[in-house]
Write a protein that holds these residues in place. Structure first.
Motif: not given
Length: 89
Positions: A36-43, A45-49
């Motif tokens: 749950f959070g902002r869908l921005e590169y710096e967050k 999420l791509q690493d989690l995926i």
């Protein structure tokens, strides 16, 4: 020190709501990982995926639920990621 955007001691979830989300997104009882959070590169999420195949090897059937808004909302993050995940989304 970086603080969370919420005060963890004040954030409580009704167990019935947790059960409802699990039933909707992982009705087979599979492990459910939620972001749950902002869908921005710096967050990151791509690493989690990118880590999903490894996570699923350790925890078969894990499902990923992503909720949020941001500039990456219409990117490939909003589509299933079957690569290395046994064809599951």
């Amino acid at each position: 020190m970086l603080h969370n955007g919420i005060e963890p001691r004040r954030w409580q979830v009704d167990p019935a709501e947790v059960d409802e989300v699990r039933e909707r997104y992982a009705p087979d009882g599979a492990p459910l990982l939620a972001y749950f959070g902002r869908l921005e590169y710096e967050k990151g999420l791509q690493d989690l995926i990118a880590a999903l195949p490894r996570i699923r090897r350790a925890h078969p059937g894990t499902k990923l639920l992503v909720a949020g808004a941001g500039t990456r909302r219409t990117s490939s993050w909003s589509r299933p990621v079957p690569t290395g995940c046994g064809g599951r989304s």
